[in-house]
Design a protein around this motif. Structure first.
Motif, PDB file in Angstrom:
ATOM      1  N   THR A   1     -15.309   4.004  -3.836  1.00 24.87           N
ATOM      2  CA  THR A   1     -14.659   3.636  -5.104  1.00 24.87           C
ATOM      3  C   THR A   1     -14.286   2.161  -5.092  1.00 24.87           C
ATOM      4  N   PRO A   2     -14.716   1.385  -6.063  1.00 26.16           N
ATOM      5  CA  PRO A   2     -14.333  -0.037  -6.119  1.00 26.16           C
ATOM      6  C   PRO A   2     -12.812  -0.172  -6.196  1.00 26.16           C
ATOM      7  N   PHE A   3     -12.281  -1.233  -5.629  1.00 27.43           N
ATOM      8  CA  PHE A   3     -10.829  -1.428  -5.645  1.00 27.43           C
ATOM      9  C   PHE A   3     -10.494  -2.901  -5.810  1.00 27.43           C
ATOM     10  N   ASN A   4      -9.294  -3.141  -6.296  1.00 27.77           N
ATOM     11  CA  ASN A   4      -8.774  -4.498  -6.443  1.00 27.77           C
ATOM     12  C   ASN A   4      -7.681  -4.683  -5.400  1.00 27.77           C
ATOM     13  N   VAL A   5      -7.916  -5.551  -4.440  1.00 34.83           N
ATOM     14  CA  VAL A   5      -6.992  -5.710  -3.320  1.00 34.83           C
ATOM     15  C   VAL A   5      -5.620  -6.203  -3.767  1.00 34.83           C
ATOM     16  N   LYS A   6      -5.548  -6.798  -4.957  1.00 32.92           N
ATOM     17  CA  LYS A   6      -4.268  -7.303  -5.454  1.00 32.92           C
ATOM     18  C   LYS A   6      -3.303  -6.177  -5.798  1.00 32.92           C
ATOM     19  N   GLN A   7      -3.808  -4.947  -5.823  1.00 30.92           N
ATOM     20  CA  GLN A   7      -2.962  -3.797  -6.115  1.00 30.92           C
ATOM     21  C   GLN A   7      -2.334  -3.198  -4.856  1.00 30.92           C
ATOM     22  N   ALA A   8      -2.484  -3.855  -3.722  1.00 30.06           N
ATOM     23  CA  ALA A   8      -1.908  -3.349  -2.469  1.00 30.06           C
ATOM     24  C   ALA A   8      -0.397  -3.214  -2.598  1.00 30.06           C
TER      25      ALA A   8
END
Length: 217
Positions: A102-109
Motif C-alpha cells: 500500500t502506498p504511504f506518505n511518510v509525513k503521516q508518521a
C-alpha cells in the motif's frame, strides 16, 4: 678403470637427457597437432574461446550464462519511474515489490517511536518499501532466523515491526530523506551502494516511528 667408468656414466646421463628432450618435443608436437586439428575443423567464424567450449561440450551452458548476463545488464540500463523515483529495473527487482503493498506518505508518521541499537550486520529487515515521491523507508517484513546467534534476529528481538518507518539514524533526522539515501546510511546488504557497505560503522542507533493504519498516499 675409474676414468673409464666415469666416462661411461657421463655418456649414460647425456643419453638420458637427449631422450627426455626428444620425448618432450614429441609430446609438444602431438598437442600442437591436436590443437591444429580442432581449429582446422571449426567454422571460420569461431574463435579460440569458442573452440574450447566445443571441446568441453558446455557451449549451451555458457551461451545461457551469456544471455542471462546480457539481460541483467539491460535491466541496469533500463530506467523506470516508480513511486515518484527514477530507478533501474534491477533496483525495483531488488525491492521485491508485492501486489498488496500500500502506498504511504511518510509525513503521516506518528509521534510513537522506538529507538534500537544494532551491533552487527545484517539487522534482520528482509524487505523495505519507499514512500510517496520515493521519500522515507518502511519496514515491510523481518527475517526469520532459526539460530540464536544469527544477527538477522536483531530487528525482531529489539521490537521492530512491519509498518514502522525510519525516523532517525544516529540521531540524525531522515524521515523524509530519499529512500536510497536511507538505505546507504543503513548499509542495507541488497539496496546500498558498495561504497556505503565499506564506510558505515557500528554500533548504529536507529529510531523507528509508527504509522497510522489508515496512512495512504
Amino acid at each position: 678403470m675409474a676414468p673409464q667408468r666415469r666416462r661411461d656414466s657421463s655418456a649414460l646421463v647425456l643419453l638420458c637427457a637427449v631422450g627426455c628432450v626428444g620425448a618432450y618435443w614429441s609430446l609438444l608436437g602431438a598437442r600442437s597437432s591436436a590443437a591444429f586439428f580442432v581449429s582446422a575443423h571449426l567454422p571460420t567464424h569461431q574463435t579460440a574461446r569458442d573452440a574450447s567450449r566445443v571441446v568441453r561440450r558446455n557451449k549451451a551452458v555458457r551461451e545461457r550464462g551469456i544471455q542471462r548476463r546480457r539481460q541483467l545488464a539491460k535491466q541496469d540500463l533500463k530506467m523506470i519511474t516508480w513511486e515518484g523515483g527514477r530507478i533501474s529495473q534491477t533496483y525495483k527487482t531488488l525491492l521485491g515489490v508485492e501486489e498488496d503493498d500500500t502506498p504511504f506518505n511518510v509525513k503521516q508518521a506518528t509521534s510513537t517511536t522506538k529507538t534500537v541499537q544494532f551491533d552487527k550486520w545484517p539487522f534482520g529487515v528482509a524487505r523495505w518499501q519507499p514512500g510517496k515521491n520515493f521519500q522515507g523507508a518502511m519496514v515491510k517484513s523481518l527475517e526469520n532466523a532459526p539460530f540464536v546467534t544469527d544477527p538477522r534476529r536483531q530487528a525482531k528481538e529489539l521490537g521492530v515491526k512491519p509498518g514502522m518507518v525510519v525516523k532517525a539514524i544516529n540521531n540524525k533526522e531522515v524521515l523524509a530523506e530519499d529512500f536510497r539515501t536511507i538505505m546507504n546510511m543503513l548499509a542495507d546488504p541488497a539496496l546500498a551502494t558498495a561504497k556505503s557497505l565499506h564506510t558505515v560503522e557500528l554500533p548504529m542507533s536507529v529510531t523507528f516511528a509508527e504509522m497510522p493504519e489508515t496512512a495512504t498516499a
